[in-house]
Design an enzyme around this catalytic site. Sequence first.
Site, mmCIF file in Angstrom:
data_model
loop_
_atom_site.group_PDB
_atom_site.id
_atom_site.type_symbol
_atom_site.label_atom_id
_atom_site.label_comp_id
_atom_site.label_asym_id
_atom_site.label_seq_id
_atom_site.Cartn_x
_atom_site.Cartn_y
_atom_site.Cartn_z
ATOM 1 N N CYS A 149 11.006 -21.210 -1.100
ATOM 2 C CA CYS A 149 12.463 -21.042 -1.031
ATOM 3 C C CYS A 149 13.046 -21.262 -2.418
ATOM 4 C CB CYS A 149 13.077 -22.041 -0.049
ATOM 5 S SG CYS A 149 14.872 -21.854 0.129
ATOM 6 N N CYS A 208 13.416 -31.149 0.368
ATOM 7 C CA CYS A 208 12.723 -30.149 1.196
ATOM 8 C C CYS A 208 11.450 -29.645 0.516
ATOM 9 C CB CYS A 208 13.678 -28.983 1.460
ATOM 10 S SG CYS A 208 12.885 -27.602 2.305
#
Length: 385
Positions: free
Chosen positions: A144, A151
């Site tokens: 991402c 994350c």
Amino acid sequence: MRSTSLHPVARLPEEWSASLAARGERSFTAKQVFHWIHRRGVLDPAAMTNLPARLREHLAAEGLGEVLTPERIHRSEDGTRKLLLRLRDGATIETVLLPAVSGPGSQAQLDADAAAGDDDEDDDEAGAAPRVRVTQCISTQVGCAMGCSFCASGVAGLKRHLGAEEIAGQVLLGRAMLEEGEELRNVVYMGMGEPLHNYEATARSLRLLTHPEGINLSTRRVTVSTSGLVPEIARLGADFGGQIALAISLHAADDATRSALMPINRKYPLDELLAALRAYPLPRRRRITIEYTLVAGQNDDPAEARRMAKLLRGLPVKINLIPMNPIEASSLGPPGQDRVAAFQEVLTQAGYSCFVRRRRGDDVSAACGQLVLLGARPKVRRAVG
Ligand code: SAH
Ligand code: SF4
């Protein structure tokens, strides 16, 4: 639409009609092919027995076939299954099946419903055998680009976008792996990647998954989770008339805190994000899910909860608090239980429905939203059951 450059698994029935009519095929073959792929989950043209041999050969020549192969399945004690999938270029992604362990109203069901943005009471047909409802969490990118500090996918960085065939393909595979008595009920775009950063493929996959001739998921049982890409929130709302359930990763109620956790906030600060949420054409009696990962010492102060109560006032929302799952690449971690409870209490007192999401499946690092790969491994590893 550029149906010729599309992977065959990503084609909608009308695109099959166009491409097959151009070859002089009879009109109903388009529906037959779409049924094989999306209703029956058969991707190998050789197995499409009611099609003429020359058409099967043509489909194979076009590249129709499996788009991902299951490489490993981890099963956790609570029934959660994490599937490691290999894509055709060798990259790997993960998808998670989260069964509700007992019937409606159970904690697990509430968790799954909360994850899925599923609002309604039990609406099963009267007299139908009780089914185990399964929520599937799917990925939209390898890695991402958003770089959120807590994350694992963000720490990994973006490797590539997934195609619509790879996004929908996860659900075709997940459905094929359902066990006796299970029913695929909800799909949440909460795995690896930012769905709205890969808008075209995400939107196409939504059309595939909800198509009545295919998997036929109800739009309100499909939830797209986003870190807050404002223009694409508007686009999703317009393209699907607000029917797709929306989850927003908020994680802070002031710009300084949010920007520190989520770089995307510098591009689309809170006032713009909130304006986009207010403008989302939400159907009546539906709510936006607000996800809030609690990170110790960063965004877990009760004062932040009070700011959040103010910020969200007037918006139809429900709030999911998720104590952060520790990741190896970061020293950040979850607050203690008392702190979580205090945060929740502020929001509940302010009149919000606010749940603390259990970290289901975290004994195999499968907690939805914490898909682990590319060296960003979880800190706590327990034996796989
Ligand atoms: N990119 C999208 C969807 C995938 S992330 C988004 O950010 O919304 C799905 C959810 O998992 C997000 O709310 C995200 O903030 C959360 N999440 C990511 N890492 C986490 C962690 N280590 N612990 C708890 N929640 C996490
Ligand atoms: Fe990307 Fe979502 Fe992870 Fe942020 S939380 S890095 S947007 S996957």
